[in-house]
Design an enzyme around this catalytic site. Structure first.
Site, PDB file in Angstrom:
ATOM      1  N   ARG A   1      -8.989  25.055 -20.932  1.00 53.78           N
ATOM      2  CA  ARG A   1      -8.536  24.217 -22.034  1.00 53.78           C
ATOM      3  C   ARG A   1      -7.049  24.424 -22.253  1.00 53.78           C
ATOM      4  O   ARG A   1      -6.565  25.542 -22.171  1.00 53.78           O
ATOM      5  CB  ARG A   1      -9.280  24.594 -23.320  1.00 53.78           C
ATOM      6  CG  ARG A   1     -10.773  24.496 -23.248  1.00 53.78           C
ATOM      7  CD  ARG A   1     -11.281  23.098 -23.149  1.00 53.78           C
ATOM      8  NE  ARG A   1     -10.819  22.266 -24.241  1.00 53.78           N
ATOM      9  CZ  ARG A   1     -11.275  21.021 -24.465  1.00 53.78           C
ATOM     10  NH1 ARG A   1     -12.174  20.490 -23.665  1.00 53.78           N
ATOM     11  NH2 ARG A   1     -10.816  20.323 -25.464  1.00 53.78           N
ATOM     12  N   VAL A   2      -6.378  23.354 -22.545  1.00 53.63           N
ATOM     13  CA  VAL A   2      -4.959  23.554 -22.797  1.00 53.63           C
ATOM     14  C   VAL A   2      -4.737  24.317 -24.095  1.00 53.63           C
ATOM     15  O   VAL A   2      -3.696  24.917 -24.300  1.00 53.63           O
ATOM     16  CB  VAL A   2      -4.134  22.259 -22.744  1.00 53.63           C
ATOM     17  CG1 VAL A   2      -3.860  21.896 -21.305  1.00 53.63           C
ATOM     18  CG2 VAL A   2      -4.824  21.128 -23.462  1.00 53.63           C
ATOM     19  N   ASP A   3      -5.746  24.325 -24.946  1.00 52.47           N
ATOM     20  CA  ASP A   3      -5.595  25.138 -26.151  1.00 52.47           C
ATOM     21  C   ASP A   3      -5.735  26.627 -25.838  1.00 52.47           C
ATOM     22  O   ASP A   3      -5.487  27.468 -26.664  1.00 52.47           O
ATOM     23  CB  ASP A   3      -6.565  24.704 -27.279  1.00 52.47           C
ATOM     24  CG  ASP A   3      -7.744  23.908 -26.759  1.00 52.47           C
ATOM     25  OD1 ASP A   3      -8.146  24.147 -25.605  1.00 52.47           O
ATOM     26  OD2 ASP A   3      -8.246  23.044 -27.511  1.00 52.47           O
ATOM     27  N   ASP A   4      -6.152  26.934 -24.641  1.00 51.19           N
ATOM     28  CA  ASP A   4      -6.252  28.333 -24.224  1.00 51.19           C
ATOM     29  C   ASP A   4      -5.086  28.752 -23.334  1.00 51.19           C
ATOM     30  O   ASP A   4      -5.113  29.816 -22.731  1.00 51.19           O
ATOM     31  CB  ASP A   4      -7.561  28.582 -23.476  1.00 51.19           C
ATOM     32  CG  ASP A   4      -8.724  28.776 -24.426  1.00 51.19           C
ATOM     33  OD1 ASP A   4      -9.855  28.470 -24.031  1.00 51.19           O
ATOM     34  OD2 ASP A   4      -8.494  29.233 -25.562  1.00 51.19           O
ATOM     35  N   VAL A   5      -4.113  27.882 -23.227  1.00 48.07           N
ATOM     36  CA  VAL A   5      -2.959  28.245 -22.412  1.00 48.07           C
ATOM     37  C   VAL A   5      -2.041  29.142 -23.235  1.00 48.07           C
ATOM     38  O   VAL A   5      -1.854  28.945 -24.424  1.00 48.07           O
ATOM     39  CB  VAL A   5      -2.208  26.986 -21.934  1.00 48.07           C
ATOM     40  CG1 VAL A   5      -0.827  27.342 -21.373  1.00 48.07           C
ATOM     41  CG2 VAL A   5      -3.034  26.287 -20.873  1.00 48.07           C
TER      42      VAL A   5
END
Ligand code: WTA
Length: 695
Positions: free
Chosen positions: A563-567
């Site tokens: 997820r890009v929120d986990d980048v």
């Protein structure tokens, strides 16, 4: 490692894959069934024998079908849809879409004005073709001696009885029904019964707390809740009915009363007498349902009538009710199931997912049954009574296709190979993975140890929102690379875009978006079309935005990075948590790793890594250094974790997803903001982690 003429022939054809700029980058290939995958990231080629029997047996065959699917989606999908039963054919348009917010409301419709019924297609159609005596479901309970089975004819009878009961108590087409059940046969039965009468099911995973259940009930306002009194999970007994009771009290307080709670008596877990009861509202399933006739007329519904709602968590705020409709979802789940697992009639298929999640909807219930498959429904825990349970089940039922999540693969890997190798597993021919990127070392263990080097792995990338597989290997068609979900499924046009939403070509990394609609796409968020547009279509106008980051290599293969929120952004470097985790678990002593970002004075964000170790390995300062060095070596110094937090276990949902939300709070020492930990498979893990915070 082998470089045969078959291999070279395959490499030649690789050049013709989408974005396949050239030949495979690695020449050290492994051929299925002939060698194990080595430590290098070697591609694994299907053997000529496997390919010869496969539904899609060459890159060329895939290419021809793929090309048609994107150049003529209407023709491609209407040909496939024609093999289903439609009471009335769809209007000639086949599909209608607007994915561009600038052009107005987002709209996706497939096979509109066609009328059909997914339950009819999943059950009656096979029975009418003379396959009624085939086993539809093998059920395996928590304990190895608890089991059961239903043929297609028997399953239909049970579905009809429940459908008749639901009609009797006033459930009509379009009404919502909440299902809060563990993996009993009654769970798929309940889903199919709703579908048969046109009611909209909303399955809530039976590991959710009373509050979460209440929230979902209040959102969709069902006439009835279907549940059971209790369930055994490993050595624990969980009183599900008590959870429903509290949820219903909460709902009533908020002005949303549910008048009926149909409760299945799960005798192996708890007797009737010991179950709390509210007369008038609560009804024992076994007392009423069996009295109803085992035939029930089908409610023919429009292709675009809702089939189900499934709540999924957003990055913030209340859960989103993902809405799927009937016709497109039916055609899509059935087709993806068939090709991605190379499904044939004699296969015995087991997906370890719970029907409380999308994987259980599309690939325990609908996809397989629409294909007339034999499915295993497993109620228990995969490590009960021992970490060999999965392989015991594989041998017991002669499972040929086994579909699971990387997290389960890693946790079993941690227990050691003996738990696997003591079972034969020789029935297995295809393995599958879903839910998160599978790190190459877990991939290789799955391939080498579980599959004995004989089974291709379908690493299927998709989402609750997509309904079915989007990027997935087709076993037998082309080489696989450990950790890559490979290439798009028929009709799917993935694109990678940059920050500004501009498409980028060739070998690159970006945000994974989809360009055109596909039949299985969700149509809205229940009661909130605006949020649907804002979350998925506004970030990059003209595209569906998946929320995932992804890169494409020079062979055109897709590599999901999470997820890009986990980048994490460390000193201006974007680092996928999955990348760091993969590096950590490549260390032979590391069993699992979960990485989150923490605030860092100098770098902006620092990398905080929770690790669990292989059984029997003690944690030491030396190992800590070694783990950091492994990451430095594999990714680069910028990706070296700032903190290694040794953990005896990681907080996971019952479906095996690591709850990063909780890890972020622990990493940030915001211990009073941990939130709801009730859906964890083992909530005590959190206390252990906190206790070890500074070790
Ligand atoms: C992740 C589960 C990499 C991804 C079906 C996606 C994956 C999210 C894969 C959806 C895969 C799922 N490789 N990542 N094979 N499969 N994901 O809605 O981040 O529970 O956006 O659907 O899981 O999760 P969901």
């Amino acid at each position: 490692s082998i470089a045969s003429s078959d291999f070279l022939r395959h490499v030649e054809s690789m050049a013709q894959l989408p974005y396949g700029a050239g030949k495979m980058s690695h020449l050290n290939a492994v051929i299925l069934g002939e060698a194990l995958a080595t430590e290098e990231n070697d591609p694994v080629f299907p053997s000529p024998d496997f390919s010869a029997q496969a539904l899609i047996s060459s890159p060329q065959q895939y290419m021809n079908m793929y090309k048609r699917s994107v150049e003529d989606p209407a023709g491609f999908w209407s040909d496939i849809a024609s093999s289903f039963y439609w009471k009335k054919k769809w209007n000639p348009m086949v599909y209608l879409e607007n994915l561009d917010v600038k052009k107005g409301t987002i709209k996706i419709e497939w096979f509109k004005e066609g009328t059909t019924n997914i339950c009819y297609n999943a059950l009656d159609r096979h029975i009418e073709a003379g396959r009624g005596d085939k086993i539809a479901i093998y059920w395996e309970g928590n304990e190895p001696d608890q089991d059961g089975k239903l043929t297609y004819t028997e399953l239909l009878a049970k579905v009809c009885q429940l459908a008749n009961y639901l009609k009797h108590v006033g459930v009509r087409k379009g009404d919502a029904v909440i299902i809060y059940l563990p993996m009993l046969m009654e769970l798929p039965i309940a889903m199919l019964a709703c579908a048969r009468i046109g009611a909209v099911h909303s399955v809530v995973f039976a590991g959710f707390s009373a509050d979460s259940l209440a929230q979902r009930i209040m959102d969709c306002k069902p006439k009835i809740v279907l549940t059971c009194n209790a369930v055994c999970r490993g050595s624990k007994v969980i009183l599900l009915k008590d959870i429903v009771d509290s949820a219903l009290v909460e709902c009533t307080k908020n002005g949303c009363s549910v008048g009926l709670c149909l409760t299945f008596e799960n005798q192996s877990a708890l007797s009737r007498g010991a179950t709390k009861w509210q007369d008038g509202r609560d009804v024992w399933w076994q007392n009423v349902v069996e009295k109803f006739p085992n035939k029930c007329e089908v409610e023919w519904v429009d292709s675009e009538d809702p089939l189900f709602l499934l709540y999924t968590s957003g990055s913030t705020g209340k859960p989103k009710g993902v809405l799927h409709t009937t016709g497109g979802y039916m055609v899509y789940t059935a087709t993806t199931f068939k090709y991605a697992f190379d499904y044939k009639a004699p296969d015995i298929y087991w997906c370890t997912a719970d029907c409380g999640w999308i994987t259980g909807h599309s690939y325990v219930t609908y996809g397989p049954l629409l294909n007339g498959a034999t499915v295993i429904v497993f109620e228990g825990a995969p490590n009960h009574p021992s970490p060999g349970r999965c392989w015991d089940i594989v041998d017991k039922y002669k499972v040929t296709i086994f579909y699971t999540a990387p997290t389960l693969v890693r946790s079993l890997m941690r227990e050691g190979n003996e738990f696997v190798t003591r079972y034969s597993r020789k029935s297995l021919r295809v393995l599958g993975s879903v839910g998160e990127p599978i790190n190459p070392s877990a991939w290789r263990w799955f391939y080498n140890v579980v599959g004995n080097g004989q089974c291709p792995i379908s690493d299927t990338w998709w989402q609750t929102e997509t309904g079915g597989f989007m990027i997935t290997p087709l076993p037998g068609a082309w080489p696989q690379k450990p950790g890559s979900a490979t290439l798009p499924f028929f009709g799917v046009e993935p694109v990678l875009v940059d920050e500004k939403g501009v498409e980028i070509d060739g070998e690159c990394s970006g945000y994974l978006c989809i360009k055109k609609s596909w039949p299985g796409a969700f149509r809205t968020l229940y009661g909130d079309h605006e949020r649907y547009e804002t979350t998925y279509f506004k970030p990059f106008p003209g595209y569906y935005f998946s929320g995932d980051g992804c890169s494409r290599d020079k062979d055109g293969y897709y590599w999901l990075t999470g997820r890009v929120d986990d980048v994490i952004n460390v000193s201006g470097h974007r680092i996928g948590t999955a990348e760091v985790e993969s590096a950590l678990v490549s260390h032979p002593h590391c069993a699992e790793a979960a990485v989150v970002g923490v605030e860092h004075e100098v770098k902006g964000q620092g990398i905080y890594a929770f690790v669990t170790l292989v059984e029997g390995v003690p944690y030491s300062e030396e190992l800590r250094k070694c783990l950091i060095l492994t990451v430095r070596n594999q990714i680069g110094a910028f990706a070296a974790p700032d903190k290694i937090h040794w953990a005896p276990g990681l907080p996971k949902t019952r479906s095996g997803k690591i709850m990063r939300r909780i890890l972020r709070k622990i990493a940030a020492r915001q211990l009073d903001e941990l939130g709801d930990t009730s859906t964890l498979a083992d909530p005590s893990v959190v206390e252990q982690l906190i206790a070890l915070t500074d070790k």
